[in-house]
Write a protein that holds these residues in place. Structure first.
Motif, mmCIF file in Angstrom:
data_model
loop_
_atom_site.group_PDB
_atom_site.id
_atom_site.type_symbol
_atom_site.label_atom_id
_atom_site.label_comp_id
_atom_site.label_asym_id
_atom_site.label_seq_id
_atom_site.Cartn_x
_atom_site.Cartn_y
_atom_site.Cartn_z
ATOM 1 N N LEU A 1 0.813 -1.205 0.000
ATOM 2 C CA LEU A 1 0.000 0.000 0.000
ATOM 3 C C LEU A 1 0.849 1.258 0.000
ATOM 4 O O LEU A 1 0.435 2.298 -0.510
ATOM 5 N N ASP A 2 2.019 1.190 0.611
ATOM 6 C CA ASP A 2 2.875 2.368 0.672
ATOM 7 C C ASP A 2 4.328 1.932 0.819
ATOM 8 O O ASP A 2 4.623 0.844 1.330
ATOM 9 N N ARG A 3 5.208 2.795 0.365
ATOM 10 C CA ARG A 3 6.645 2.559 0.491
ATOM 11 C C ARG A 3 7.342 3.903 0.560
ATOM 12 O O ARG A 3 7.044 4.807 -0.224
ATOM 13 N N ILE A 4 8.258 4.040 1.516
ATOM 14 C CA ILE A 4 9.053 5.256 1.635
ATOM 15 C C ILE A 4 10.520 4.855 1.623
ATOM 16 O O ILE A 4 10.934 3.950 2.354
ATOM 17 N N SER A 5 11.304 5.519 0.799
ATOM 18 C CA SER A 5 12.735 5.219 0.736
ATOM 19 C C SER A 5 13.486 6.463 0.318
ATOM 20 O O SER A 5 12.896 7.455 -0.133
ATOM 21 N N GLY A 6 14.796 6.429 0.465
ATOM 22 C CA GLY A 6 15.643 7.557 0.091
ATOM 23 C C GLY A 6 16.915 7.083 -0.568
ATOM 24 O O GLY A 6 17.100 5.885 -0.822
ATOM 25 N N GLN A 7 17.810 8.010 -0.843
ATOM 26 C CA GLN A 7 19.050 7.673 -1.538
ATOM 27 C C GLN A 7 19.925 6.726 -0.736
ATOM 28 O O GLN A 7 20.691 5.952 -1.301
ATOM 29 N N ARG A 8 19.813 6.768 0.594
ATOM 30 C CA ARG A 8 20.642 5.915 1.440
ATOM 31 C C ARG A 8 19.971 4.573 1.722
ATOM 32 O O ARG A 8 20.552 3.721 2.394
ATOM 33 N N SER A 9 18.746 4.386 1.247
ATOM 34 C CA SER A 9 18.018 3.152 1.511
ATOM 35 C C SER A 9 18.515 2.025 0.611
ATOM 36 O O SER A 9 19.040 2.249 -0.489
ATOM 37 N N VAL A 10 18.316 0.798 1.082
ATOM 38 C CA VAL A 10 18.682 -0.368 0.287
ATOM 39 C C VAL A 10 17.734 -0.482 -0.914
ATOM 40 O O VAL A 10 16.508 -0.384 -0.747
ATOM 41 N N PRO A 11 18.259 -0.670 -2.128
ATOM 42 C CA PRO A 11 17.382 -0.837 -3.289
ATOM 43 C C PRO A 11 16.477 -2.064 -3.127
ATOM 44 O O PRO A 11 16.923 -3.116 -2.674
ATOM 45 N N VAL A 12 15.201 -1.908 -3.455
ATOM 46 C CA VAL A 12 14.248 -3.006 -3.329
ATOM 47 C C VAL A 12 13.439 -3.121 -4.617
ATOM 48 O O VAL A 12 13.419 -2.197 -5.438
#
Length: 253
Positions: free
Chosen positions: A117-128
């Motif tokens: 339903l939702d996902r939040i990530s940034g430049q430092r997050s692990v690619p998924v």
């Protein structure tokens, strides 16, 4: 394939739904011929309906086939399971991301898949590989394992017979996963170690409403060796906040 849609007397609605149902995770892009085949429709009928769906924005034509259009996604976001839960959970997901800088997931069970339903990530997050609105296997994801652990027994048995291997670390032995699901209920959280994506580990907790698990909240990180306890604690705080909001029906201040 939808079946029966080519039988005389099938309604336009049934044929249209069959065309839309031809798309799934394994077939996100289809040519007109593929749509005709998977929807069990004559090519001329498929062509006419696809043109109408494209004009309405339900489908989008690309250089090598058709994909689901933005209009369908907009309509899908109006479903109560998405509008209420996602809206109420959003502040807590942002707080969780701010405190961990990890990819944060909110998911619900959709048959044998987890729907994000939702996902939040940034430049430092692990690619998924997850995307908002996408489906991934229950048994290979942290949020999915939580949902599977709390699923009805019949669905759990069905899932244990369909353990496809995603990476070399995906658990595909039914007995092994069954023990892990029991442990998840006992511990109150689930973990994965590179089972969905190499280099990505996850931990997730349940979200309850009216004494039932209605969703799962998780984070994805490079490793759980040092921070698992801290992440589980942060997830539980966020999950409890979401549960309170669901009970009161108001957003987090």
């Amino acid at each position: 394939m939808a079946g029966n849609t080519s039988v005389p007397g099938a309604t336009v609605v049934a044929r249209t739904i069959a065309l839309l149902a031809a798309f799934d995770e394994a077939h996100p892009r289809l040519t007109l011929t593929e749509l005709s085949h998977r929807a069990d429709l004559p090519l001329t009928t498929a062509h006419r309906l696809v043109n109408e769906l494209t004009k309405a924005g339900a489908l989008t034509r690309t250089s090598n086939g058709y994909v689901v259009g933005q209009r369908l996604w907009q309509l899908g976001t109006l479903a109560p399971v998405q509008t209420d839960l996602r809206r109420l959970a959003s502040p807590f997901l942002h707080d969780l991301y701010a405190g961990t800088l990890a990819t944060v997931h909110l998911g619900v069970r959709d048959k044998l898949k987890v729907l994000y339903l939702d996902r939040i990530s940034g430049q430092r997050s692990v690619p998924v590989v997850s995307e908002i609105g996408s489906h991934l296997p229950l048994h290979a994801t942290g949020v999915g394992k939580v949902l599977l652990a709390h699923a009805p027994e019949a669905l759990r048995r069905e899932a244990l017979q369909k353990l496809d291997r995603v990476t070399a670390y995906t658990i595909t032995q039914p007995a092994q996963l069954a023990k892990q699901l029991d442990r998840i209920i006992e511990d109150g959280y689930a973990t994965t170690y590179e089972e969905m994506s190499l280099g990505a580990c996850s931990v997730a907790v349940p979200i309850r409403h009216n004494e039932s698990v209605v969703a799962s909240l998780g984070v994805v990180v490079p490793s759980l060796k040092r921070d698992k306890v801290r992440l589980v604690s942060a997830l539980r705080v966020a999950a409890h906040g979401i549960e309170r909001s669901l009970s009161s029906g108001v957003t987090h201040p």
